[in-house]
Each structure stands twice: as structure tokens, then as C-alpha cells.
Design an enzyme around this catalytic site. Structure first.
Site, PDB file in Angstrom:
ATOM      1  CG  HIS A 108      43.430  47.902  41.985  1.00 49.93           C
ATOM      2  ND1 HIS A 108      43.741  49.378  41.482  1.00 49.93           N
ATOM      3  CD2 HIS A 108      43.102  47.541  41.081  1.00 49.93           C
ATOM      4  CE1 HIS A 108      42.673  48.615  40.073  1.00 49.93           C
ATOM      5  NE2 HIS A 108      42.564  47.433  39.595  1.00 49.93           N
ATOM      6  CB  CYS A 124      41.123  44.648  40.887  1.00 51.84           C
ATOM      7  SG  CYS A 124      41.845  43.357  40.220  1.00 51.84           S
TER       8      CYS A 124
END
Length: 153
Positions: A108, A124
Site C-alpha cells: 500500500h 505490510c
């Protein structure tokens, strides 16, 4: 654009957490390299994943584990945070799955470019927003993602 070694399947993503680089592999041993931030050491999950979903300006909700680890930081967002410039997922998110199970791992964007090149996330892989927008437009759902172990890529 960089030249990479032979043996990487075109149109796959490879993340080297040691050098903080993500490679979008193209034909003829070429790749686009993006600098990334990755998970803190005890939260990094190497493995092979598949992108099953993509989202522009995604909503973010911390996982129950995140809330349990740091309630003072995350509890106020337990019901989620709408997408936008201050959202921790940034401008785009690619959702990583194992089979049909959402791993809650994402590739992301980030509203904080100073986190690139560091071990900062809860699991992440993050890119600056301009880079995640570029990657998002190139990568289809169904793409394989290889998150390599630290010092092993």
C-alpha cells in the site's frame, strides 16, 4: 528500471526486505524497482501470496492484534478510517491472500514518506503514494507476490 538475474517469472512481484526494494518483474530480465518500508522484524511474514483485490483510497481498520499490542494508538480506529490523504494505507492498496484467505497483509501507499527504507509497519509493505499508484496501474489481480525472508533474498 533495472536488470535482474535470470529465473524470475515476468509479471510477478518480489520484495527484498533487507534492501527495502520491491521489484515488478518484466520480460527479458528487466524490472521496475521501487523503494519500500516493511514490517518490524517480529511482524514480518515471508511467503508467497496472491493479489486478490485492489482498492483506490482504501478504508483502513487496524487488526485486533494491532489494537491489543498498542491500544493507545489503534483502539480509536477500531471501526475503521475512511480513505483519504491521512489514511495509513495511502492512495492505493493491493490485498495479499493465501488461497482464499485474506492475510491482512497489504502492499500500500503511505502518507509518511519518511517510513520508506525502514522497518516500521505492522506487517505490510509500503511505498510512497506516487509509486503505489504506478504499481497499482500495472499489476492485475491474480499476481503472485514473493515476500522473501530477511537476509535471504
Amino acid at each position: 528500471m533495472v536488470t535482474i538475474g535470470a529465473g524470475y517469472e515476468p509479471y510477478t512481484i518480489h520484495v527484498d526486505p533487507t534492501s527495502f526494494n520491491l521489484f515488478w518483474v518484466l520480460p527479458e530480465n528487466q524490472a521496475i524497482m521501487y523503494r519500500v518500508g516493511v514490517a518490524r522484524a517480529n511482524l514480518y511474514e515471508d511467503g508467497i501470496y496472491t493479489i486478490k483485490r485492489k482498492q483506490e483510497w482504501p478504508t483502513w481498520t487496524p487488526t485486533p492484534d494491532m489494537i491489543a499490542r498498542e491500544p493507545e494508538v489503534y483502539a480509536k480506529y477500531a471501526d475503521g478510517m475512511p480513505g483519504g490523504v491521512d489514511n495509513p494505507l495511502g492512495a492505493r492498496a493491493l490485498y495479499l491472500y493465501e488461497g482464499n484467505r485474506d492475510t491482512y497483509l497489504r502492499i500500500h501507499g503511505t502518507p509518511d514518506p519518511l517510513t520508506i527504507g525502514r522497518e516500521v509497519s505492522n506487517g505490510c509493505v509500503r511505498l510512497i503514494n506516487d509509486h503505489v499508484k504506478d504499481l497499482y496501474d500495472r499489476v492485475p489481480t491474480g499476481t503472485k507476490v514473493f515476500l522473501y525472508p530477511r537476509n535471504m533474498a
